[in-house]
Every structure is written in structure tokens, then in C-alpha cells.
Design a protein around this motif. Structure first.
Motif, mmCIF file in Angstrom:
data_model
loop_
_atom_site.group_PDB
_atom_site.id
_atom_site.type_symbol
_atom_site.label_atom_id
_atom_site.label_comp_id
_atom_site.label_asym_id
_atom_site.label_seq_id
_atom_site.Cartn_x
_atom_site.Cartn_y
_atom_site.Cartn_z
ATOM 1 N N ASN A 1 5.349 7.349 -3.498
ATOM 2 C CA ASN A 1 4.753 7.619 -2.182
ATOM 3 C C ASN A 1 3.246 7.857 -2.192
ATOM 4 O O ASN A 1 2.681 8.202 -1.160
ATOM 5 N N GLY A 2 2.581 7.686 -3.329
ATOM 6 C CA GLY A 2 1.130 7.804 -3.353
ATOM 7 C C GLY A 2 0.594 9.214 -3.461
ATOM 8 O O GLY A 2 -0.624 9.411 -3.473
ATOM 9 N N ASP A 3 1.475 10.212 -3.562
ATOM 10 C CA ASP A 3 1.040 11.602 -3.634
ATOM 11 C C ASP A 3 1.280 12.152 -5.041
ATOM 12 O O ASP A 3 2.294 11.833 -5.673
ATOM 13 N N PRO A 4 0.366 13.005 -5.562
ATOM 14 C CA PRO A 4 0.578 13.576 -6.904
ATOM 15 C C PRO A 4 1.879 14.349 -7.051
ATOM 16 O O PRO A 4 2.440 14.423 -8.150
ATOM 17 N N ASP A 5 2.359 14.922 -5.951
ATOM 18 C CA ASP A 5 3.617 15.674 -6.033
ATOM 19 C C ASP A 5 4.771 14.793 -6.479
ATOM 20 O O ASP A 5 5.718 15.273 -7.116
ATOM 21 N N THR B 1 -4.735 5.642 -11.619
ATOM 22 C CA THR B 1 -4.924 5.186 -10.237
ATOM 23 C C THR B 1 -4.444 6.210 -9.211
ATOM 24 O O THR B 1 -4.662 6.019 -8.013
ATOM 25 N N GLN B 2 -3.794 7.270 -9.652
ATOM 26 C CA GLN B 2 -3.316 8.318 -8.743
ATOM 27 C C GLN B 2 -4.420 9.334 -8.501
ATOM 28 O O GLN B 2 -4.990 9.883 -9.443
ATOM 29 N N TRP B 3 -4.734 9.608 -7.221
ATOM 30 C CA TRP B 3 -5.749 10.623 -6.965
ATOM 31 C C TRP B 3 -5.250 11.970 -7.490
ATOM 32 O O TRP B 3 -4.061 12.260 -7.463
ATOM 33 N N GLY B 4 -6.189 12.750 -8.023
ATOM 34 C CA GLY B 4 -5.839 14.013 -8.650
ATOM 35 C C GLY B 4 -5.661 13.918 -10.149
ATOM 36 O O GLY B 4 -5.455 14.940 -10.824
ATOM 37 N N TYR B 5 -5.734 12.708 -10.705
ATOM 38 C CA TYR B 5 -5.596 12.501 -12.149
ATOM 39 C C TYR B 5 -6.711 13.238 -12.895
ATOM 40 O O TYR B 5 -7.872 13.204 -12.487
ATOM 41 N N GLY C 1 0.809 -1.218 0.000
ATOM 42 C CA GLY C 1 0.000 0.000 0.000
ATOM 43 C C GLY C 1 0.838 1.261 0.000
ATOM 44 O O GLY C 1 2.061 1.232 -0.148
ATOM 45 N N THR C 2 0.168 2.381 0.192
ATOM 46 C CA THR C 2 0.840 3.690 0.178
ATOM 47 C C THR C 2 0.637 4.459 1.481
ATOM 48 O O THR C 2 0.992 5.629 1.560
ATOM 49 N N LEU C 3 0.081 3.798 2.506
ATOM 50 C CA LEU C 3 -0.098 4.444 3.804
ATOM 51 C C LEU C 3 1.207 4.411 4.583
ATOM 52 O O LEU C 3 1.834 3.351 4.720
ATOM 53 N N ALA C 4 1.649 5.563 5.085
ATOM 54 C CA ALA C 4 2.871 5.625 5.893
ATOM 55 C C ALA C 4 2.548 5.232 7.332
ATOM 56 O O ALA C 4 1.646 5.799 7.956
ATOM 57 N N VAL C 5 3.282 4.249 7.853
ATOM 58 C CA VAL C 5 3.046 3.734 9.204
ATOM 59 C C VAL C 5 4.347 3.837 10.010
ATOM 60 O O VAL C 5 5.433 3.971 9.445
ATOM 61 N N PRO C 6 4.280 3.777 11.330
ATOM 62 C CA PRO C 6 5.486 3.906 12.151
ATOM 63 C C PRO C 6 6.530 2.837 11.852
ATOM 64 O O PRO C 6 6.195 1.687 11.575
#
Length: 529
Positions: A431-435, A335-339, A64-69
Motif C-alpha cells: 500500500n505504499g506506507d512504511p507501516d 524506494t519506500q519513503w522513510g527508508y 501507483g500507490t495513490l488510493a482513488v475512489p
């Protein structure tokens, strides 16, 4: 010699037979890494080679693309979004390896060393071992991080100049792997600071054993790993094979248990093999053609438009991807949000392309270089054939493209220096972000690193900068969609395809997960009979 010593000797001599005999997993990789100081590199090959060795403050959940500890057990963000406080995990040990024996566990000094080396060009270690940090700079972190300080032995505070909506995602990426300040001090004292790249020390599940360029990398299990249940292999070997047919032959013979980037034509047969599994996932990637906008005649928009509309993209998709990819019209995957789904390609029109070239003063027979990757990548299964097809398309409109290639590491280095005219390149999201697409690949800050078009457009740059400084997602989407429209209008790249990722593994492999971010991680992976 007893059995244990015999197995150890066989491993040391490179005479590895059946991997299960010593609980050893072999990964057939596609190229040699440029090094192991991962902050210096951006290619997937380099990330794969570093992945077993290091941890970050936060890491992406498997698959996934969720950042976890990870090395930080928790973090807080100030009300203004400018101060990030990280609380470090107690008792994490660095590797006892490469002639290094740590005298202490991980603490805030290691985090400070890791980031201040990238932040400060005058940092003593950076002066002793000069290096560039392309990811760190292309995302603007060198300008946005005001300071990294400690408020206690296990607490670190990052202070930012501007809000960064993708900050925690960025810190979960490989370039932010935490290094040992104590090891760095030892290397400085011995006059061997370059060993940080050649003899790496981290906190990861595996320790570096040895590396032979174009042959193999060997790792051994870290007996002191802070999450011991996640280390299920005694040995991990990267067998480096640039030829996809060789990788598949080794997989079928069980000489390796995991590989990557099979040729599309081989996938159906692999799926029929009862001793194998083919893990499949929609590609979070982009294969594209980048025009060096600092070189004539490609500095003219009309020329880029002409080359773009002269490409018979459906024919390329059929020949190269063979059903394992979809046509790309945008600078990031659907699949990237913001597309922005409204963006469409210009129609295929060789006659109009000829007219545009004539209007731009480009004569028939004009020569340019077209650089083709020497290796398979997830986003491009056959760059050489694609280059030949592009060469034929452009010849029909009067452009003579001369195909150029180098060894993969050299290819990347030269492309980032801007030695090409047009280059086949690509990206898998990190990293799952559009940037990570629109900023990292096309911003002014990334010229000279990941922005291989050398394209710096102030109007575009303002949009992606503003989008990163707000946390409201609908606002960010609006800004990113404006940026995508601007990018399509100015055409520094021609998007070609988003490929489906097919990853063949032995049926003996358990726990391996295909990452949407293109990572090959062996944490938690095991072999079963």
C-alpha cells in the motif's frame, strides 16, 4: 454446431488454442491459490486470483500507490481523524453467478457485513464458517476499528480508537474487498457458508467460472460491471505452472500472453524476441531470511548475529539474481519513503561467527531446519539454490542446516504456525506506507500471521505504533527510522535482496501495467492483432 457454440465448447472442455479466437487472455501464474475469500490470505498468488473478482471502497491507481475512489465515490475524515465517512457508488451490481441472483445493488449492508465479520468473532457468519483474517489483525485493525455503521443506505462510517495515518491505504488492499451480504445470507440458509471461499461473488470486472487446483482458474467477463469500458476481454484464464521454463515456453508459443517471475538468465533472450515485451520496474520488494526467535538456539541474539555474518551475500546475489537485484540491508526497499540509508550490514566474517556461536554454547554440528520456498517469487527467483548456498555457508561455521520445503500453500500455513527454525520468505509492499513493512511484518500484533520471526519487541512495537498514530510525515519518518535501527540491532531477519521486476507479456497485450505493489490486474487490458 455453429462457430460461437464451438468456441464455447472448446473453452468449456479446456481445449483452448489461440487465445485471440475468443478474446481470451491466458495468464501463466506460478502457484495455486489457497482460496478466493481473500480476507483469509496474504500471499501474492491468492491476491492475484482474487483481483479480477472484487472491488474495494478505494483502490490503487494503475501502476501507483495513490488510493482513488472505487466502490466509494468520496470520503471525509473528521477533524480529530477518528471518523471516516464513505459515500457508496450507486447502481453497482454483484455477480449473477454460482447459483446466486442478487435482488439489489450494492449498499451499506454489504460493507457492514464485510468488516463486521472480521471485527466480531461472534459474528453469525464467522460462527458458521470459522476463519482467521491475518492482514486485518496484523495491522491492528481488529483493535483500532471501534465500529462500522451506516447513516443511510449508501453511507458508511468507520470509527477508530486511534488515528491511523495509513487507513485509506489499508482499505485499498485486497483483504478489504467488499462481499455480498445477501449472498452470505443465502449460503447460511443453505448450510454452505464455505462456498464464500470456493464459489466467490464480487462486484469486479470478471466473474468466477471454475477452478482446478494446480491446473487452471477460469473467469468470464462481468456484463454488468460498473465501469464497462474497463472490461475488454471475454474470458480470462489463469494457467498454473510452477516451473518457470514451462511458463516461458507457453508464452513463446502464445499459449499464454502474460507471465511472471522469469529466471534472470532468461531475461536477455526474452527482450530480443519481437513477439514479446518485457516490462521492467525497480522492485518494491524484499527477499529475506527470518529466524524463529522463539526456538533455541535462535532465541539468542548472538546466534542470529553469527548466522547473519556467516552469509556470503555478494556470492548469493551473483548466483541467484544475476544482475536483476540489489543487496538489501534494511527491512524495506530504498524506494519506500522513510527508508533509513544509514543502516549497513555487519561485515562477512565466518571466524567471528564461529566465536559467537561458541560463546553462546552452540556446539559444532548443531542442526537446524532451513525452509525453502517451492515456487519462484518476485523477490526470490530460486529459493532452493539460495537455501543450498546458505547451507554451505553455515556448514563452514559448524551449523548443519537441513532444507525443508512444502507445497506453497502448506508452506505458508506451517511457517505462520512457527514450525520452522529459519525460513526463506519475502514481501512485496501492498500500500505504499512504511507501516505495511515495519508494522505488518514485525509488530507484536502480526506474530502468528505475517511476522514469521515470531519476534515481539516492546521497544520496537512502541515506535511503529506511535508512527501510525500521527499524520505528520517528518515525525513519522523519524519514528520509523528509529524502528529500523532497533530491528537491525535485534536481527530477527537477515535481509537478502531487492529484486528488479521483469514481467514478460505478448506484444498483443495492451493496457497491462506492472504494479509496484505486485498486483497482476487485467482490468482495462486487451489483446490486439
Amino acid at each position: 454446431m455453429n462457430t460461437t457454440n464451438l468456441i464455447a465448447a472448446l473453452l468449456a472442455w479446456g481445449m483452448l488454442g489461440q487465445a485471440n479466437a475468443a478474446n481470451t487472455l491466458v495468464f501463466c501464474s506460478e502457484a495455486s491459490p489457497a482460496g478466493f475469500d481473500i480476507a483469509q490470505y496474504t500471499a501474492g498468488t491468492d491476491n492475484d486470483a482474487a483481483e479480477p473478482l472484487y472491488n474495494r471502497l478505494a483502490e490503487f491507481e494503475p501502476g501507483g500507490t495513490l488510493a482513488v475512489p472505487a466502490l466509494a465515490t468520496a470520503w471525509e475524515v473528521s477533524a480529530d481523524g477518528l471518523a471516516w465517512t464513505f459515500h457508496l457508488r450507486e447502481g453497482v451490481k454483484f455477480h449473477h453467478n454460482a447459483g446466486f441472483t442478487p435482488s439489489r445493488a450494492l449498499n451499506a449492508d454489504d460493507v457492514l457485513f464485510t468488516f463486521n465479520r472480521m471485527l466480531d468473532p461472534q459474528h453469525p457468519f464467522r460462527q458458521a464458517y470459522p476463519a482467521e483474517f491475518p492482514y486485518f489483525t496484523s495491522m491492528g485493525l481488529d483493535r483500532n476499528i471501534e465500529s462500522v455503521s451506516k447513516t443511510g443506505p449508501m453511507t458508511v462510517v468507520f470509527r477508530l480508537r486511534q488515528v491511523d495515518a495509513a487507513f485509506i491505504q489499508n482499505l485499498a488492499m485486497n483483504f478489504a474487498s467488499i462481499l455480498s451480504a445477501e449472498y452470505a445470507e443465502q449460503l447460511m440458509a443453505s448450510g454452505k457458508p464455505g462456498d464464500i471461499n470456493r464459489r466467490p461473488i464480487g462486484t469486479g470486472p470478471f466473474m468466477f467460472s471454475r477452478y482446478q487446483k494446480d491446473a487452471q482458474i477460469r473467469y468470464k467477463a462481468n456484463p454488468d460491471y460498473w465501469a464497462p469500458a474497463q472490461v475488454k476481454l471475454n474470458q480470462l484464464v489463469f494457467s498454473i505452472n510452477t516451473d518457470p521454463s514451462v511458463r516461458l515456453q507457453k508464452l513463446r508459443k502464445n499459449e499464454c500472453q502474460v507471465t511472471l517471475n522469469p529466471r534472470p538468465a532468461d531475461v536477455a533472450a526474452l527482450k530480443q524476441n519481437p513477439r514479446l515485451k518485457v516490462l521492467e520496474q525497480p522492485g518494491y520488494n524484499l527477499g529475506y531470511l527470518a529466524y524463529n526467535t522463539l526456538r533455541a538456539p535462535l532465541d539468542q541474539l548472538a546466534v542470529r548475529q553469527a548466522l547473519d555474518m556467516a552469509i556470503d551475500k555478494p556470492r548469493i546475489l551473483q548466483a541467484i539474481y544475476q544482475g536483476a537485484g540489489q543487496a538489501a540491508s534494511n527491512a524495506m526497499p530504498p524506494t519506500q519513503w522513510g527508508y533509513d540509508p544509514s543502516i549497513k550490514d555487519a561485515p562477512f566474517d565466518p571466524e567471528k561467527a564461529k566465536a559467537l556461536l561458541a560463546q553462546a554454547g552452540v556446539k559444532a554440528g548443531t542442526e537446524i531446519t532451513l525452509w525453502a520456498m517451492p515456487v519462484q517469487r518476485p523477490y526470490n527467483p530460486d529459493a532452493r539454490l539460495m537455501a543450498q548456498m546458505l547451507q554451505a555457508d553455515w556448514a563452514k561455521v559448524g551449523i548443519k542446516a537441513n532444507i525443508v520445503s512444502y507445497e506453497w500453500g502448506e508452506y505458508i500455513k506451517r511457517v505462520k504456525k512457527g514450525e520452522h527454525d529459519v525460513v526463506l520468505f519475502g514481501w512485496t509492499g501492498d500500500n505504499g506506507d512504511p507501516d505495511n513493512w515495519l508494522g505488518t511484518l514485525f509488530s507484536c500484533a502480526s506474530v502468528g500471521s505475517n511476522n514469521v520471526s515470531q519476534w515481539c519487541d516492546p521497544a520496537y512495537d512502541q515506535l511503529v505504533t506511535q508512527a501510525k498514530q500521527v499524520t505528520d510525515r517528518p515525525t513519522r519518518i523519524g519514528l520509523y527510522q528509529q524502528a529500523q535501527q532497533r530491528l537491525k540491532q535485534q536481527l530477527p531477519i537477515t535481509p537478502i535482496a531487492h529484486s528488479t521486476v521483469n514481467q514478460p507479456v505478448s506484444a498483443q497485450v495492451e493496457g497491462f501495467v506492472v504494479s509496484p505493489l505486485g498486483r497482476n490486474s487485467f482490468t482495462g487490458v486487451q489483446l490486439v492483432d
